[in-house]
Design a protein around this motif. Structure first.
Motif, mmCIF file in Angstrom:
data_model
loop_
_atom_site.group_PDB
_atom_site.id
_atom_site.type_symbol
_atom_site.label_atom_id
_atom_site.label_comp_id
_atom_site.label_asym_id
_atom_site.label_seq_id
_atom_site.Cartn_x
_atom_site.Cartn_y
_atom_site.Cartn_z
ATOM 1 N N ALA A 284 0.820 -1.214 0.000
ATOM 2 C CA ALA A 284 0.000 0.000 0.000
ATOM 3 C C ALA A 284 0.853 1.263 0.000
ATOM 4 C CB ALA A 284 -0.934 -0.004 1.212
ATOM 5 N N GLY A 285 1.957 1.247 0.752
ATOM 6 C CA GLY A 285 2.808 2.429 0.819
ATOM 7 C C GLY A 285 3.485 2.733 -0.497
ATOM 8 N N GLN A 286 4.041 1.714 -1.147
ATOM 9 C CA GLN A 286 4.710 1.922 -2.429
ATOM 10 C C GLN A 286 3.703 2.308 -3.508
ATOM 11 O OE1 GLN A 286 8.020 1.899 -2.952
ATOM 12 N NE2 GLN A 286 8.486 1.362 -0.835
ATOM 13 N N GLU A 287 2.517 1.717 -3.454
ATOM 14 C CA GLU A 287 1.495 2.050 -4.444
ATOM 15 C C GLU A 287 1.079 3.517 -4.322
ATOM 16 O OE1 GLU A 287 -2.723 0.246 -6.167
ATOM 17 O OE2 GLU A 287 -1.907 -0.491 -4.271
ATOM 18 N N THR B 146 9.483 -3.339 0.325
ATOM 19 C CA THR B 146 10.795 -3.393 0.968
ATOM 20 C C THR B 146 10.819 -4.569 1.934
ATOM 21 O OG1 THR B 146 10.042 -1.897 2.712
ATOM 22 C CG2 THR B 146 11.123 -0.897 0.802
ATOM 23 N N PHE B 147 12.034 -5.010 2.282
ATOM 24 C CA PHE B 147 12.189 -6.132 3.205
ATOM 25 C C PHE B 147 13.272 -5.817 4.230
ATOM 26 C CE2 PHE B 147 10.738 -8.380 -0.693
ATOM 27 C CZ PHE B 147 9.608 -8.997 -0.170
ATOM 28 N N THR B 148 13.093 -6.369 5.410
ATOM 29 C CA THR B 148 14.165 -6.354 6.403
ATOM 30 C C THR B 148 15.035 -7.594 6.202
ATOM 31 O OG1 THR B 148 12.886 -7.599 8.029
ATOM 32 C CG2 THR B 148 12.667 -5.188 8.060
ATOM 33 N N HIS B 149 16.184 -7.606 6.864
ATOM 34 C CA HIS B 149 17.058 -8.780 6.785
ATOM 35 C C HIS B 149 16.361 -10.017 7.352
ATOM 36 C CE1 HIS B 149 20.873 -7.362 5.166
ATOM 37 N NE2 HIS B 149 20.668 -6.219 5.809
ATOM 38 N N ASP B 150 15.594 -9.839 8.414
ATOM 39 C CA ASP B 150 14.882 -10.979 8.994
ATOM 40 C C ASP B 150 13.864 -11.544 8.011
ATOM 41 O OD1 ASP B 150 16.316 -10.792 11.333
ATOM 42 O OD2 ASP B 150 14.754 -9.713 12.442
ATOM 43 N N GLU B 151 13.177 -10.669 7.284
ATOM 44 C CA GLU B 151 12.193 -11.129 6.306
ATOM 45 C C GLU B 151 12.852 -11.850 5.141
ATOM 46 O OE1 GLU B 151 8.757 -7.705 7.044
ATOM 47 O OE2 GLU B 151 10.424 -7.327 5.663
ATOM 48 N N ASP C 38 4.948 4.959 6.184
ATOM 49 C CA ASP C 38 5.602 4.276 7.306
ATOM 50 C C ASP C 38 7.113 4.461 7.288
ATOM 51 O OD1 ASP C 38 6.095 2.713 5.106
ATOM 52 O OD2 ASP C 38 5.470 0.820 6.016
ATOM 53 N N GLY C 39 7.602 5.434 6.500
ATOM 54 C CA GLY C 39 9.009 5.808 6.537
ATOM 55 C C GLY C 39 9.927 4.973 5.671
ATOM 56 N N ARG C 40 9.387 4.104 4.803
ATOM 57 C CA ARG C 40 10.237 3.314 3.902
ATOM 58 C C ARG C 40 10.555 4.123 2.639
ATOM 59 N NH1 ARG C 40 10.371 -2.274 5.178
ATOM 60 N NH2 ARG C 40 10.234 -2.389 7.453
ATOM 61 N N PRO D 248 13.363 8.935 21.190
ATOM 62 C CA PRO D 248 11.927 9.212 21.340
ATOM 63 C C PRO D 248 11.344 10.212 20.354
ATOM 64 C CG PRO D 248 12.986 9.156 23.493
ATOM 65 C CD PRO D 248 14.082 9.079 22.480
ATOM 66 N N ARG D 249 12.137 11.195 19.896
ATOM 67 C CA ARG D 249 11.577 12.232 19.041
ATOM 68 C C ARG D 249 11.981 12.081 17.572
ATOM 69 N NH1 ARG D 249 11.517 18.001 22.110
ATOM 70 N NH2 ARG D 249 10.140 18.391 20.324
ATOM 71 N N ASN D 250 12.530 10.928 17.209
ATOM 72 C CA ASN D 250 12.923 10.705 15.824
ATOM 73 C C ASN D 250 11.723 10.744 14.878
ATOM 74 O OD1 ASN D 250 13.715 8.141 13.651
ATOM 75 N ND2 ASN D 250 15.061 9.920 13.800
ATOM 76 N N ASP D 251 10.548 10.356 15.376
ATOM 77 C CA ASP D 251 9.346 10.382 14.532
ATOM 78 C C ASP D 251 9.034 11.773 14.011
ATOM 79 O OD1 ASP D 251 9.005 7.696 14.810
ATOM 80 O OD2 ASP D 251 7.390 7.826 16.294
ATOM 81 N N GLU D 252 9.476 12.812 14.726
ATOM 82 C CA GLU D 252 9.219 14.178 14.266
ATOM 83 C C GLU D 252 9.934 14.463 12.948
ATOM 84 O OE1 GLU D 252 10.153 16.913 17.386
ATOM 85 O OE2 GLU D 252 8.943 15.845 18.866
ATOM 86 N N LEU D 253 11.046 13.783 12.722
ATOM 87 C CA LEU D 253 11.737 13.879 11.435
ATOM 88 C C LEU D 253 11.079 12.981 10.400
ATOM 89 C CD1 LEU D 253 15.432 13.871 12.694
ATOM 90 C CD2 LEU D 253 14.298 15.751 11.525
ATOM 91 N N LEU D 254 10.822 11.725 10.766
ATOM 92 C CA LEU D 254 10.255 10.769 9.824
ATOM 93 C C LEU D 254 8.880 11.222 9.328
ATOM 94 C CD1 LEU D 254 11.220 7.407 11.565
ATOM 95 C CD2 LEU D 254 12.298 8.456 9.560
ATOM 96 N N ASP D 255 8.066 11.751 10.220
ATOM 97 C CA ASP D 255 6.720 12.176 9.849
ATOM 98 C C ASP D 255 6.735 13.331 8.847
ATOM 99 O OD1 ASP D 255 5.731 10.260 11.531
ATOM 100 O OD2 ASP D 255 5.173 11.643 13.143
ATOM 101 N N ARG D 256 7.829 14.051 8.786
ATOM 102 C CA ARG D 256 7.948 15.177 7.846
ATOM 103 C C ARG D 256 8.784 14.808 6.619
ATOM 104 N NH1 ARG D 256 7.469 17.156 12.954
ATOM 105 N NH2 ARG D 256 6.117 18.998 13.204
#
Length: 521
Positions: free
Chosen positions: A223-226, A325-330, A366-368, A410-418
């Motif tokens: 959904a995100g890539q689409e 996208t995939f993580t190493h675990d995936e 979701d930041g990918r 804790p506040r890293n989302d403030e960058l990712l969200d923008r």
């Protein structure tokens, strides 16, 4: 493991050798002052070529033709980068020298096979890098690290001095953080080589009006890539099923056997030298007959004809570079299946003799990282790069963060969200002190008697900077920070008065180290 434990580099020239080379560069040369990395299936004189297989390693007598062209133009090769073993894979997780992570972290794969080359560019270690691209290895890692990837028309950059994967399909590719650098490199690197039977002279396309842009009727993507791909509007939709069928022939057809044409003898005599996953993929080539190869060639010719008809209606096709996208675990859960998924929109390009340019396309919700690739017929390379340059892009600002906005804090989302994008981790010049303020946050203060402090460089859309700063309380403010390499960047500084009486945590070397020490005390 790799020379620095990151999984990025397999070998490098020492600092003394690099300084010597830099001192000898004519500043008037077209690439003077640029540094580059070289995927370790491309020969560089003075360093071993391993193809990520220690038992295969050899010392080349001379550099690959494309490396020589770049060095003659003033560029300086820094070292050799990691890859999926024998350039077999798109994950970046198939090497005995480690598995580098995407610069965006979170366990995200770097993509392959040109994993180290892409990460070395994305994290700022070099100005550009060479990779190779047979099934998408110059595009998938670009997508997963937010950089540009140029997959030229086959033969436009010589493969003389490159360890073959599929000799009839292999390309040398270019990674760069900006397209202007990639174009400069391309101008120098392209051109036929007398001793390379696969090299070709590029045909310059005539100038025409705005290119007609096609997009697929539908895509298979998360959904995100689409949603990210939907930002890009074409002039018309096209049926890409012939392209996808052609791509399926690469790993599900007899072209796997072409890899054995060059590696078969080494595989037979040194089976334990290969990683199990590499050995498994290569051995599937033993199951095809000559008749299978001809049948596939006949079907590919039919698919090429269908693709050629597509260019009667459009000049450029735009697709998502990857559908997810995939993580190493995936990847570890299904290494072969997920590898095929990564190549869905890349594997057909060389079979159908297409040129391609991969362009960053921001981030998913979701930041990918998201990315698009522009495709054109053979020798449309210049048209594709000109179109890529004309695509709308937002002005960005680079910020250095030192504390609660670091990745995982804790506040890293403030960058990712923008739409923030991590460029790299680095350190300040040794002229700062770090304090733990009464609020619990760290404060960075310039001090001649200070030390070097770890920081992260983040890129933020300029239009989002104001909203981000509105949430930053005093005594923190933006100022100019000096990095260990002498560069000046904008970053967070603390007003000196606030440090009076606050614990001095400079000795930890950075907020993350301070937090880790605190958790173990």
């Amino acid at each position: 493991m790799s020379v620095d434990g990151s999984g990025v580099w397999i070998s490098r020239f020492d600092d003394g050798e690099l300084r010597k080379r830099a001192a000898g560069v004519d500043p008037g040369l077209p690439l003077a002052g640029l540094t580059f990395a070289v995927k370790d299936n491309i020969d560089v004189a003075g360093l071993p070529t391993t193809a990520a297989c220690p038992d295969f390693a050899y010392q080349p007598e001379r550099s690959a033709a494309v490396v020589t062209r770049l060095e003659n133009a003033g560029a300086i090769a820094v070292g050799k980068t990691n890859l999926d073993q024998f350039a077999t894979g798109l994950t970046g997780a198939r090497s005995p020298y480690g598995s580098p992570e995407s610069v965006f972290g979170g366990g995200l794969i770097s993509g392959g096979s040109s994993s180290g080359s892409a990460v070395a560019v994305a994290n700022g270690s070099v100005d550009f890098a060479l990779g190779t691209d047979t099934a998408g290895s110059g595009r998938v890692p670009a997508a997963l690290n937010g950089i540009y990837g140029i997959k030229p028309t086959r033969g436009l950059l010589s493969t003389l001095g490159v360890v073959p994967a599929c000799r009839s399909l292999d390309c040398v590719s270019i990674f760069a953080r900006d397209l202007s650098t990639a174009r400069r490199v391309m101008r120098v690197a392209r051109g036929p080589e007398r001793d390379d039977p696969w090299s070709r002279e590029g045909r310059r396309q005539g100038k025409r009006g705005r290119p007609r842009i096609g997009v697929p009727e539908s895509i298979e993507a998360d959904a995100g890539q689409e949603k990210a791909f939907a930002r890009f509007a074409g002039d018309t939709t096209v049926d890409i099923s012939p392209l996808l069928e052609a791509g399926d022939l690469l790993y599900r057809g007899p072209w796997v056997a072409e890899r054995l044409a060059d590696l078969g003898d080494f595989l037979a005599s040194n089976p334990d030298a290969f990683l199990p996953i590499t050995r498994e993929v290569l051995k599937t080539g033993l199951g095809y007959t000559a008749a299978d190869a001809f049948r596939a060639q006949h079907r590919l010719q039919e698919l090429r004809a269908a693709a050629d008809r597509m260019w009667e209606h459009i000049d450029v096709l735009v697709l998502p570079t990857i559908g997810t996208t995939f993580t190493h675990d995936e990847i570890a859960e299904d290494p072969i299946g997920h590898n095929l998924t990564l190549g869905r929109y890349t594997q057909f390009a060389n079979l159908l003799d297409l040129a391609a340019v991969t362009v960053p396309n921001g981030f998913t919700e979701d930041g990918r990282p998201a990315s698009i690739t522009l495709f054109g017929p053979a020798f449309s390379d210049d048209t594709l790069m000109e179109l890529a340059l004309s695509l709308p892009r937002e002005d960005v600002m680079t910020l250095a963060v030192v504390g609660l906005h670091l990745r995982g804090e804790p506040r890293n989302d403030e960058l990712l969200d923008r739409g923030g994008r991590l460029l790299r981790t680095t350190r300040t010049a040794p002229c700062y002190r770090l304090y733990q303020l009464p609020s619990g946050a760290p404060g960075l203060v310039r001090d001649k008697g200070g030390a070097s402090i770890e920081v992260e460089l983040w890129q933020l859309p300029a239009s989002k900077v104001g909203g981000f700063l509105a949430g930053i309380p005093a005594p923190l403010a933006l100022g100019r920070l000096e990095l260990e390499d002498g560069a000046q960047v904008t970053g967070f500084l603390c007003e000196a008065y606030a440090a009076n009486g606050a614990p001095d945590i400079t000795a930890s070397g950075g907020w993350r180290n301070h937090r880790l020490k605190g958790s173990h005390s």
